[in-house]
Design a protein around this motif. Structure first.
Motif, PDB file in Angstrom:
ATOM      1  N   ALA A  53      34.852  45.544  40.010  1.00 15.28           N
ATOM      2  CA  ALA A  53      35.655  44.262  39.332  1.00 15.28           C
ATOM      3  C   ALA A  53      37.332  43.758  39.406  1.00 15.28           C
ATOM      4  O   ALA A  53      37.590  42.755  39.659  1.00 15.28           O
ATOM      5  CB  ALA A  53      35.889  43.558  37.840  1.00 15.28           C
ATOM      6  N   GLY A  54      38.330  44.696  38.930  1.00 10.97           N
ATOM      7  CA  GLY A  54      39.426  44.576  39.275  1.00 10.97           C
ATOM      8  C   GLY A  54      39.782  44.723  37.670  1.00 10.97           C
ATOM      9  O   GLY A  54      41.676  44.164  38.273  1.00 10.97           O
ATOM     10  N   LEU A  55      39.734  45.322  36.909  1.00 10.01           N
ATOM     11  CA  LEU A  55      40.845  45.403  36.002  1.00 10.01           C
ATOM     12  C   LEU A  55      42.327  46.639  36.113  1.00 10.01           C
ATOM     13  O   LEU A  55      41.883  47.067  36.521  1.00 10.01           O
ATOM     14  CB  LEU A  55      39.502  46.542  34.687  1.00 10.01           C
ATOM     15  CG  LEU A  55      38.697  45.445  34.110  1.00 10.01           C
ATOM     16  CD1 LEU A  55      38.338  46.657  33.453  1.00 10.01           C
ATOM     17  CD2 LEU A  55      39.559  44.155  33.546  1.00 10.01           C
ATOM     18  N   VAL A  56      42.814  46.340  35.720  1.00  8.26           N
ATOM     19  CA  VAL A  56      44.057  47.117  36.074  1.00  8.26           C
ATOM     20  C   VAL A  56      44.028  48.014  35.260  1.00  8.26           C
ATOM     21  O   VAL A  56      43.461  47.937  33.878  1.00  8.26           O
ATOM     22  CB  VAL A  56      45.509  45.998  35.091  1.00  8.26           C
ATOM     23  CG1 VAL A  56      46.311  46.569  35.378  1.00  8.26           C
ATOM     24  CG2 VAL A  56      45.650  45.138  36.447  1.00  8.26           C
ATOM     25  N   THR A  80      42.158  36.729  42.007  1.00  3.91           N
ATOM     26  CA  THR A  80      41.444  37.143  41.153  1.00  3.91           C
ATOM     27  C   THR A  80      41.065  38.687  39.964  1.00  3.91           C
ATOM     28  O   THR A  80      40.094  38.060  38.706  1.00  3.91           O
ATOM     29  CB  THR A  80      39.740  37.709  42.440  1.00  3.91           C
ATOM     30  OG1 THR A  80      40.069  36.846  43.454  1.00  3.91           O
ATOM     31  CG2 THR A  80      38.494  37.951  41.659  1.00  3.91           C
ATOM     32  N   ILE A  81      41.948  39.002  39.919  1.00  2.00           N
ATOM     33  CA  ILE A  81      42.298  39.508  39.211  1.00  2.00           C
ATOM     34  C   ILE A  81      42.546  39.400  37.848  1.00  2.00           C
ATOM     35  O   ILE A  81      42.008  39.504  36.648  1.00  2.00           O
ATOM     36  CB  ILE A  81      42.943  40.086  40.088  1.00  2.00           C
ATOM     37  CG1 ILE A  81      43.263  41.713  41.295  1.00  2.00           C
ATOM     38  CG2 ILE A  81      43.586  41.663  38.661  1.00  2.00           C
ATOM     39  CD1 ILE A  81      43.989  42.653  41.420  1.00  2.00           C
ATOM     40  N   GLU A  82      43.564  37.886  37.722  1.00  2.00           N
ATOM     41  CA  GLU A  82      44.107  36.942  37.060  1.00  2.00           C
ATOM     42  C   GLU A  82      42.315  37.381  35.938  1.00  2.00           C
ATOM     43  O   GLU A  82      42.022  36.717  35.131  1.00  2.00           O
ATOM     44  CB  GLU A  82      44.466  36.054  37.422  1.00  2.00           C
ATOM     45  CG  GLU A  82      44.863  35.554  35.635  1.00  2.00           C
ATOM     46  CD  GLU A  82      44.636  33.665  36.427  1.00  2.00           C
ATOM     47  OE1 GLU A  82      44.612  33.168  35.521  1.00  2.00           O
ATOM     48  OE2 GLU A  82      45.113  33.812  37.210  1.00  2.00           O
ATOM     49  N   ASN A  83      41.650  35.870  36.720  1.00  2.00           N
ATOM     50  CA  ASN A  83      40.514  35.366  35.937  1.00  2.00           C
ATOM     51  C   ASN A  83      39.222  36.115  35.771  1.00  2.00           C
ATOM     52  O   ASN A  83      38.664  36.092  34.533  1.00  2.00           O
ATOM     53  CB  ASN A  83      39.884  34.279  37.457  1.00  2.00           C
ATOM     54  CG  ASN A  83      40.908  33.330  38.584  1.00  2.00           C
ATOM     55  OD1 ASN A  83      40.056  32.150  37.184  1.00  2.00           O
ATOM     56  ND2 ASN A  83      41.375  33.465  38.464  1.00  2.00           N
ATOM     57  N   ILE A  84      39.131  37.734  36.001  1.00  2.00           N
ATOM     58  CA  ILE A  84      38.558  38.484  36.322  1.00  2.00           C
ATOM     59  C   ILE A  84      39.310  39.350  34.589  1.00  2.00           C
ATOM     60  O   ILE A  84      38.513  39.706  33.620  1.00  2.00           O
ATOM     61  CB  ILE A  84      38.709  40.268  36.777  1.00  2.00           C
ATOM     62  CG1 ILE A  84      37.436  39.740  38.170  1.00  2.00           C
ATOM     63  CG2 ILE A  84      37.276  40.890  36.045  1.00  2.00           C
ATOM     64  CD1 ILE A  84      36.322  39.464  37.789  1.00  2.00           C
ATOM     65  N   GLY A  85      40.326  39.086  34.048  1.00  2.00           N
ATOM     66  CA  GLY A  85      41.265  39.361  33.003  1.00  2.00           C
ATOM     67  C   GLY A  85      40.629  38.197  31.511  1.00  2.00           C
ATOM     68  O   GLY A  85      40.196  38.717  31.042  1.00  2.00           O
ATOM     69  N   ILE A  86      40.502  37.509  32.067  1.00  2.00           N
ATOM     70  CA  ILE A  86      40.011  35.894  31.997  1.00  2.00           C
ATOM     71  C   ILE A  86      38.873  36.404  31.015  1.00  2.00           C
ATOM     72  O   ILE A  86      38.284  36.266  29.715  1.00  2.00           O
ATOM     73  CB  ILE A  86      40.125  34.640  32.018  1.00  2.00           C
ATOM     74  CG1 ILE A  86      41.696  34.478  32.671  1.00  2.00           C
ATOM     75  CG2 ILE A  86      39.212  33.595  31.452  1.00  2.00           C
ATOM     76  CD1 ILE A  86      42.112  33.200  33.546  1.00  2.00           C
ATOM     77  N   ILE A  87      37.925  37.022  31.785  1.00  2.00           N
ATOM     78  CA  ILE A  87      36.694  37.185  32.077  1.00  2.00           C
ATOM     79  C   ILE A  87      36.204  38.258  31.110  1.00  2.00           C
ATOM     80  O   ILE A  87      35.328  38.054  29.564  1.00  2.00           O
ATOM     81  CB  ILE A  87      35.648  37.322  33.322  1.00  2.00           C
ATOM     82  CG1 ILE A  87      35.354  35.782  34.379  1.00  2.00           C
ATOM     83  CG2 ILE A  87      33.894  37.776  32.401  1.00  2.00           C
ATOM     84  CD1 ILE A  87      35.163  36.083  35.007  1.00  2.00           C
ATOM     85  N   PHE A  88      37.031  39.398  30.677  1.00  2.00           N
ATOM     86  CA  PHE A  88      36.840  40.238  29.854  1.00  2.00           C
ATOM     87  C   PHE A  88      37.133  39.890  29.149  1.00  2.00           C
ATOM     88  O   PHE A  88      37.407  40.928  27.701  1.00  2.00           O
ATOM     89  CB  PHE A  88      37.242  41.665  30.423  1.00  2.00           C
ATOM     90  CG  PHE A  88      36.334  42.508  31.302  1.00  2.00           C
ATOM     91  CD1 PHE A  88      36.105  43.297  31.072  1.00  2.00           C
ATOM     92  CD2 PHE A  88      36.177  41.790  32.677  1.00  2.00           C
ATOM     93  CE1 PHE A  88      35.098  44.299  31.640  1.00  2.00           C
ATOM     94  CE2 PHE A  88      35.562  42.310  33.657  1.00  2.00           C
ATOM     95  CZ  PHE A  88      34.380  43.988  33.188  1.00  2.00           C
TER      96      PHE A  88
END
Length: 668
Positions: free
Chosen positions: A219-222, A303-311
């Motif tokens: 997904a691209g989580l940091v 995209t990484i930012e929006n994946i963070g919002i989802i998580f």
């Protein structure tokens, strides 16, 4: 129902094989993308109808795969929702590819793997046992890697493909271990058996950590994101839209499937690591998007930012669910699912727009663009819609889902756990920061690329792209607006998914007056996208009427103001670097260690001055660079061992024998 989807998957795989066997063909691009468009639309329609009709789960077992297990497939509300998103994204990318694919230099490096990629993602969402899931997951990863390597003659793309395949392998291994722990000593590889045999608390913690690593890397989580900003820009633009707007959602599905379905009742602390990783991912992703100048890399970091919002929303849902607040958990889950849908829409739109810009200008650097709105008005309008949507501006869809997430955050004081009660407002503050930085990021992107004056000759000579590309972008832009104006209908459509994952759902929103939504209670908070849209349109029309009808018709021309120097050179405009400089200076010390180097020649020296900025991804520097250095050093010494003499080899054997004897002696 799984039979129809499996037939569609078989059709996509058959299409890939036909392309491989056919070789070159005059109309091969038209055939591949046309067939993929039809198949994806059929599969999307079937999944959407199943979701809206709230059909019960249906299963299918085939005598393939492991001998004692077979292959199990199942479609329920959760998989139906993600199947609809995956196949709609595939249909949009196929429509866009009908025009964009004509410009591909080596189409045979893209066409065979495009339908295979779609097929792999579909099978992941239907898999109902660990073996089928992991096999299709690896197939999806290999197909996406093949598409990343389509332009393999570029050195950066080779590095992107290498990092992509390594991270995919590591993530798949983590998922393999997670399913191994879930299967237990009895080997319950079928998901149905896993649901009836919940793991012990310690084993559940291990599974949660492993699935966060495995799904989070895809997904691209940091800090597992390092492959994403390399791979997504390397692929063709319609493939980038699939990878960024669609494939990352398969990883989100994997996390939801394990954490909310297979692991059993959650513990209160499960939401803590998810919240922390999600909030950090949102802020770091948008910070890097704000300082980069490569158009597609900006979108990849976004995209990484929006994946963070989802998580963050998923972590909230886990915390509320474990604390017994089912309604709040359903609200947070609905926010996460709504943002999954919204991100797939506006990120696909933005990557399509990036592809149109690259086709028209041949450049991905926004600093070499400018003035494109006059030369590509339709693309500019659609990109403006996408930039406003991803910046969470009302009345577009990005605002509706992020507003729902903040409504869930405001319920955190009711949580019994002090860790979650204190952590959730901090995560909310980081989301607010990420939303503000996202607005600045896309004001910068659109302003530098589409407004002002052309900075290069290619930008000045740019022309609009083909009708297929414009149709795909226009359809996505309309959906971004419709989902923002009518969020209540989308929320009600997501109710079966929220009920399947959290046991509850938000109360029906479609019956609210004026098409407004009230996630908690109308007296507490509500939002009406339609009224906001009507207000914005009416205000704009009124302002235009006043300006054009009541203002003076006198025309006055004057040179552009440039600090007192009327210089028409486009270089006097704001640059992408200067726009991001204040943010870069504020966050550079802990986010990316930016270093600016100025080379100013002394008086009399005729060489030009230079200004360069370098930044480092701390995740790469802290986690990956030491591992790469250790592997390289180990490989160096292993390589040296191949060229030892006979005496040296005998000495090593003798030393190993002595060491083993000493170990046996001490053991005895």
């Amino acid at each position: 129902m799984p039979e129809i989807h499996l037939v569609g998957v078989a059709a996509l795989l058959t299409l890939s094989v036909i392309v491989l066997l056919a070789g070159r063909g005059r109309n091969l691009t038209l055939v591949v993308y046309g067939c993929a468009l039809v198949i994806s639309l059929v599969l999307c329609g079937g999944a959407t109808m199943r979701l809206l009709m709230q059909s019960p789960p249906s299963s299918l077992a085939l005598p393939i795969g492991l001998p004692w297990l077979g292959a199990h497939f199942r479609i329920d509300a959760l998989s139906s929702f993600f199947l609809a998103i995956i196949n709609f994204g595939g249909a949009a990318a196929s429509l866009y590819g009908l025009g964009y694919g004509r410009h591909e230099r080596e189409p045979l490096r893209v066409l065979p793997f495009f339908p295979a990629f779609l097929a792999g993602m579909n099978v992941v969402l239907m898999a109902d046992d660990a073996f089928t899931f992991l096999l299709s997951w690896e197939f999806m990863s290999l197909a996406s890697w093949s598409l990343v390597m389509a332009h393999h003659r570029e050195a950066d793309n080779i590095r992107a493909g290498l990092v992509n395949i390594v991270m995919a392998g590591i993530g798949a291994f983590a998922l393999l271990l997670a399913f191994g722990v879930l299967a237990g000593p009895d080997g319950f590889y079928a998901f149905a058996d896993m649901r009836t045999h919940a793991p012990a608390p310690l084993a559940a913690a291990a599974v949660l950590a492993l699935v966060l690593f495995g799904a989070g890397s895809k997904a691209g989580l940091v800090p597992l994101h390092v492959w994403l900003p390399l791979a997504h820009p390397a692929a063709p633009s319609h493939v980038s839209a699939l990878m960024s707007g669609v494939m990352t959602k398969v990883a989100v599905y994997a996390f939801i499937r394990v954490a909310f379905d297979l692991l059993g009742p959650p513990a209160w602390w499960w939401g803590v690591p998810v919240l922390i990783l999600g909030a950090a991912t949102a802020v770091i992703g948008v910070l890097f998007a704000l300082v980069h100048t490569d158009l597609k890399r900006i979108l990849a970091y976004s995209t990484i930012e929006n994946i963070g919002i989802i998580f963050v929303a998923l972590g909230l849902s886990l915390g509320f669910l474990a604390s017994g607040f089912a309604a709040a958990a359903a609200l947070a889950m609905t926010a996460a699912l709504f943002h999954v849908l919204n991100h797939s829409l506006f990120k696909s739109l933005l990557f399509f727009g990036a592809g149109a810009v690259i086709t028209a200008t041949g450049s991905r650097e926004i600093g070499q663009l400018g003035g494109l709105l006059n030369r590509m008005p339709a693309t500019g309008l659609f990109m403006l819609v996408g930039c406003a949507a991803i910046s969470a501006l009302p009345p577009l869809n990005g605002f509706a889902s992020e507003w729902l997430a903040f409504q869930a955050i405001l319920l955190s004081p009711s949580l019994p756990s002090w860790a979650l009660k204190l952590l959730t407002p901090a995560a909310g503050a980081m989301l607010a920061l990420a939303a503000a930085l996202a607005g600045a990021c896309f004001v910068r992107l659109f302003g530098i690329a589409f407004l002002g004056r052309p900075r290069t000759i290619t930008s000045a000579k740019a022309v609009e792209v083909d009708r297929f590309s414009l149709t795909a972008m226009g359809g996505l832009a309309c959906l971004c607006l419709l989902a923002g104006i009518f969020p209540g209908q989308v929320i009600d459509a997501l109710a079966p998914v929220a009920r399947a994952t959290t046991g509850a759902a938000m109360h029906p929103q479609a019956a609210m007056p004026w098409l407004s939504i009230a996630p908690i209670a109308e007296s507490r908070s509500s939002y009406d996208g339609l009224l906001v849209f009507v207000f914005i349109v009416s205000s704009a029309l009124l302002a235009a009427f006043i300006v054009h009808r009541l203002a003076s018709n006198a025309l006055r021309r004057a040179p552009a103001w440039d600090c007192g120097f009327p210089d028409a050179d486009p270089i006097t405009q704001y640059s992408a670097e200067s726009f991001a400089q204040p943010v870069r200076r504020v966050f550079s010390s802990f986010a990316f260690r930016a270093r600016a180097q100025v080379d100013m020649p002394p008086p009399g020296d005729l060489r030009p001055a230079s200004y360069t900025v370098e930044w480092v991804d701390l995740s790469w520097a802290v986690f990956y660079r030491p591992v790469v250095a250790a592997v390289a050093k180990m490989a160096y010494w292993m390589n040296r061992m191949q060229y030892l003499t006979i005496r040296q080899y005998l000495s090593l054997v003798f030393a190993a024998l002595v060491f083993l004897l000493l170990v046996l002696a001490s053991w005895a």
